[in-house]
Design a protein around this motif. Sequence first.
Motif, PDB file in Angstrom:
ATOM      1  N   LYS A   3       0.753  -1.169  -0.108  1.00 24.86           N
ATOM      2  CA  LYS A   3       0.125   0.036   0.035  1.00 24.86           C
ATOM      3  C   LYS A   3       0.735   1.323   0.076  1.00 24.86           C
ATOM      4  CE  LYS A   3      -3.957  -1.991   2.251  1.00 24.86           C
ATOM      5  NZ  LYS A   3      -4.848  -1.838   3.745  1.00 24.86           N
ATOM      6  N   ILE A   4       0.471   2.298  -0.720  1.00 23.50           N
ATOM      7  CA  ILE A   4       1.047   3.543  -0.705  1.00 23.50           C
ATOM      8  C   ILE A   4       0.664   4.454   0.677  1.00 23.50           C
ATOM      9  CG2 ILE A   4       1.042   5.806  -1.738  1.00 23.50           C
ATOM     10  CD1 ILE A   4       2.859   4.018  -3.151  1.00 23.50           C
ATOM     11  N   LYS A   5       1.556   4.958   1.248  1.00 23.88           N
ATOM     12  CA  LYS A   5       1.377   5.578   2.322  1.00 23.88           C
ATOM     13  C   LYS A   5       1.851   7.227   2.022  1.00 23.88           C
ATOM     14  CE  LYS A   5       2.864   1.837   5.414  1.00 23.88           C
ATOM     15  NZ  LYS A   5       3.876   1.516   6.597  1.00 23.88           N
ATOM     16  N   LEU A   6       1.170   7.932   3.097  1.00 23.04           N
ATOM     17  CA  LEU A   6       1.302   9.437   2.503  1.00 23.04           C
ATOM     18  C   LEU A   6       2.760   9.811   2.621  1.00 23.04           C
ATOM     19  CD1 LEU A   6       0.172  12.296   2.443  1.00 23.04           C
ATOM     20  CD2 LEU A   6       0.179  12.543   5.001  1.00 23.04           C
ATOM     21  N   PRO A  11       7.332  13.102  -1.352  1.00 22.33           N
ATOM     22  CA  PRO A  11       8.469  13.837  -1.907  1.00 22.33           C
ATOM     23  C   PRO A  11       8.112  14.074  -3.226  1.00 22.33           C
ATOM     24  CG  PRO A  11       9.102  11.840  -0.730  1.00 22.33           C
ATOM     25  CD  PRO A  11       7.530  11.930  -0.526  1.00 22.33           C
ATOM     26  N   TYR A  12       7.113  13.396  -3.900  1.00 23.93           N
ATOM     27  CA  TYR A  12       6.669  13.834  -5.251  1.00 23.93           C
ATOM     28  C   TYR A  12       6.218  15.378  -5.293  1.00 23.93           C
ATOM     29  CZ  TYR A  12       7.641   8.840  -6.088  1.00 23.93           C
ATOM     30  OH  TYR A  12       8.060   7.754  -6.548  1.00 23.93           O
ATOM     31  N   PHE A  13       5.142  15.381  -4.361  1.00 22.52           N
ATOM     32  CA  PHE A  13       4.727  16.785  -4.260  1.00 22.52           C
ATOM     33  C   PHE A  13       5.520  17.910  -3.980  1.00 22.52           C
ATOM     34  CE2 PHE A  13       0.802  14.176  -4.184  1.00 22.52           C
ATOM     35  CZ  PHE A  13      -0.098  14.706  -4.836  1.00 22.52           C
ATOM     36  N   LEU A  14       6.735  17.554  -3.183  1.00 20.19           N
ATOM     37  CA  LEU A  14       7.649  18.846  -2.937  1.00 20.19           C
ATOM     38  C   LEU A  14       8.177  19.359  -4.265  1.00 20.19           C
ATOM     39  CD1 LEU A  14       9.414  17.117   0.072  1.00 20.19           C
ATOM     40  CD2 LEU A  14       7.690  18.843   0.057  1.00 20.19           C
ATOM     41  N   MET A  15       7.989  18.491  -5.093  1.00 20.71           N
ATOM     42  CA  MET A  15       8.665  19.011  -6.632  1.00 20.71           C
ATOM     43  C   MET A  15       7.655  20.174  -7.181  1.00 20.71           C
ATOM     44  SD  MET A  15       9.432  15.377  -8.366  1.00 20.71           S
ATOM     45  CE  MET A  15      10.012  15.950  -9.654  1.00 20.71           C
ATOM     46  N   PHE A  16       6.519  20.092  -6.797  1.00 18.12           N
ATOM     47  CA  PHE A  16       5.531  21.070  -7.570  1.00 18.12           C
ATOM     48  C   PHE A  16       5.839  22.478  -7.221  1.00 18.12           C
ATOM     49  CE2 PHE A  16       1.322  23.411  -7.746  1.00 18.12           C
ATOM     50  CZ  PHE A  16       0.956  23.049  -8.998  1.00 18.12           C
ATOM     51  N   PRO A  17       6.071  22.975  -6.015  1.00 11.61           N
ATOM     52  CA  PRO A  17       6.445  24.408  -5.915  1.00 11.61           C
ATOM     53  C   PRO A  17       7.398  25.041  -6.974  1.00 11.61           C
ATOM     54  CG  PRO A  17       5.993  23.484  -3.707  1.00 11.61           C
ATOM     55  CD  PRO A  17       6.112  22.262  -4.808  1.00 11.61           C
ATOM     56  N   VAL A  52       3.414   3.561  -8.587  1.00  5.55           N
ATOM     57  CA  VAL A  52       3.306   2.280  -9.120  1.00  5.55           C
ATOM     58  C   VAL A  52       4.210   1.192  -9.076  1.00  5.55           C
ATOM     59  CG1 VAL A  52       2.668   0.790 -11.197  1.00  5.55           C
ATOM     60  CG2 VAL A  52       1.358   2.946 -11.065  1.00  5.55           C
ATOM     61  N   PHE A  53       5.457   1.606  -9.071  1.00 10.55           N
ATOM     62  CA  PHE A  53       6.518   1.123  -9.010  1.00 10.55           C
ATOM     63  C   PHE A  53       6.870   0.626  -7.457  1.00 10.55           C
ATOM     64  CE2 PHE A  53      11.046   1.136  -7.691  1.00 10.55           C
ATOM     65  CZ  PHE A  53      11.738   0.238  -8.426  1.00 10.55           C
ATOM     66  N   LEU A  54       6.530   1.634  -6.651  1.00 13.22           N
ATOM     67  CA  LEU A  54       6.605   1.384  -5.155  1.00 13.22           C
ATOM     68  C   LEU A  54       5.737   0.283  -4.602  1.00 13.22           C
ATOM     69  CD1 LEU A  54       7.205   4.818  -3.598  1.00 13.22           C
ATOM     70  CD2 LEU A  54       8.809   3.071  -3.743  1.00 13.22           C
ATOM     71  N   THR A  55       4.561   0.152  -5.459  1.00 11.14           N
ATOM     72  CA  THR A  55       3.555  -0.930  -4.997  1.00 11.14           C
ATOM     73  C   THR A  55       3.572  -2.243  -5.522  1.00 11.14           C
ATOM     74  OG1 THR A  55       1.890  -0.448  -6.551  1.00 11.14           O
ATOM     75  CG2 THR A  55       1.777   0.761  -4.684  1.00 11.14           C
ATOM     76  N   LEU A 274      14.866   6.123  -3.280  1.00 15.07           N
ATOM     77  CA  LEU A 274      15.043   6.264  -1.522  1.00 15.07           C
ATOM     78  C   LEU A 274      13.723   5.829  -0.783  1.00 15.07           C
ATOM     79  CD1 LEU A 274      16.739   9.803  -1.309  1.00 15.07           C
ATOM     80  CD2 LEU A 274      17.546   7.317  -0.812  1.00 15.07           C
ATOM     81  N   ASN A 275      12.502   6.291  -1.557  1.00 14.13           N
ATOM     82  CA  ASN A 275      11.125   5.613  -0.857  1.00 14.13           C
ATOM     83  C   ASN A 275      11.181   4.266  -0.926  1.00 14.13           C
ATOM     84  OD1 ASN A 275       9.825   7.915  -0.559  1.00 14.13           O
ATOM     85  ND2 ASN A 275       8.817   7.969  -2.423  1.00 14.13           N
ATOM     86  N   LYS A 276      11.935   3.474  -2.051  1.00 12.48           N
ATOM     87  CA  LYS A 276      11.730   1.916  -1.913  1.00 12.48           C
ATOM     88  C   LYS A 276      12.608   1.502  -0.760  1.00 12.48           C
ATOM     89  CE  LYS A 276      10.140  -1.671  -3.746  1.00 12.48           C
ATOM     90  NZ  LYS A 276       8.666  -1.977  -3.615  1.00 12.48           N
TER      91      LYS A 276
END
Length: 279
Positions: A3-6, A11-17, A52-55, A274-276
């Motif tokens: 399962k994907i956790k918050l 880290p993906y959303f930190l790219m958005f700004p 998807v890769f993480l799951t 790093l997430n993995k």
Amino acid sequence: MEKIKLKDIIPYFLMFPAILVGILAMISNGVSSSVWMQNIIIWIVGSILGCVFLTKTKHKQYDKLIDRRPIIIIALLIAPFWFDGFDGIHRWIQFGPLSFYIASIVLPLLLIYLWKLVGNKQYVYVIGLNFIVLVILLLQPDAGQVTAFACATSILLWHKMNNKLLELFNLIMTTTIVILSWIFIDDLAPVPYVEDILFLVKDMGVTWFVIGLMSLILLLFPFFFNGKKSTMSLTLGVYFLVMMIVTFFGHFPMPIMGYGISPVIGYLVAITYLNKIKR
């Protein structure tokens, strides 16, 4: 399936700004939407694929995948020499209208591979690969990538290698190549919305400039400030930090904020790995 956790998607959303600030600066300077839309599209697609890769991918399976890649990575770094380049500069692989700044895609992956080799105490092999890559980057020429990669591998070897003689040899070698890269630096004119994007942000006002700097600091958060720091996170963090710093001293792309899908892909590779390993 995991399962994907918050904490995995932050880290993906930190790219958005940084992407958003860069896009606003491009829009304010009349850059075509066909240019700036590429960054946000690759961010969305890459983040989805990363999740998807993480799951679905087991860590051990990914380890085996990494172990097969060094020759391919070296070949990809050499590939730009088979293209015309610009004013004798060979950094890009071209597919029709698309140009890929290949070093910014594959070097984060190579740093992960070198980290694994150092963990297996294959120090001579790591130094050999490091030398080959730095020479290729020197010949492209690409002082920015030479400096960032050299700093990252120096951190990696300093933390892990227990052979002082090899450490000294590697330090002398990398320092020499870095100095040469800046002596023979290219004179390619900068593209404002690529290399000088932060200055375009500054032209929008002091407030936007401060926001822009903060958005760049957010990009470093997954490597330096998110949970327990590891040699791998420090190595990748130093790589991206130096890539930001060198933009003030030469005409090099500002990662994520400036136009260019290749640095976005490289960054996505780094934070996904790093997430993995933290799961």
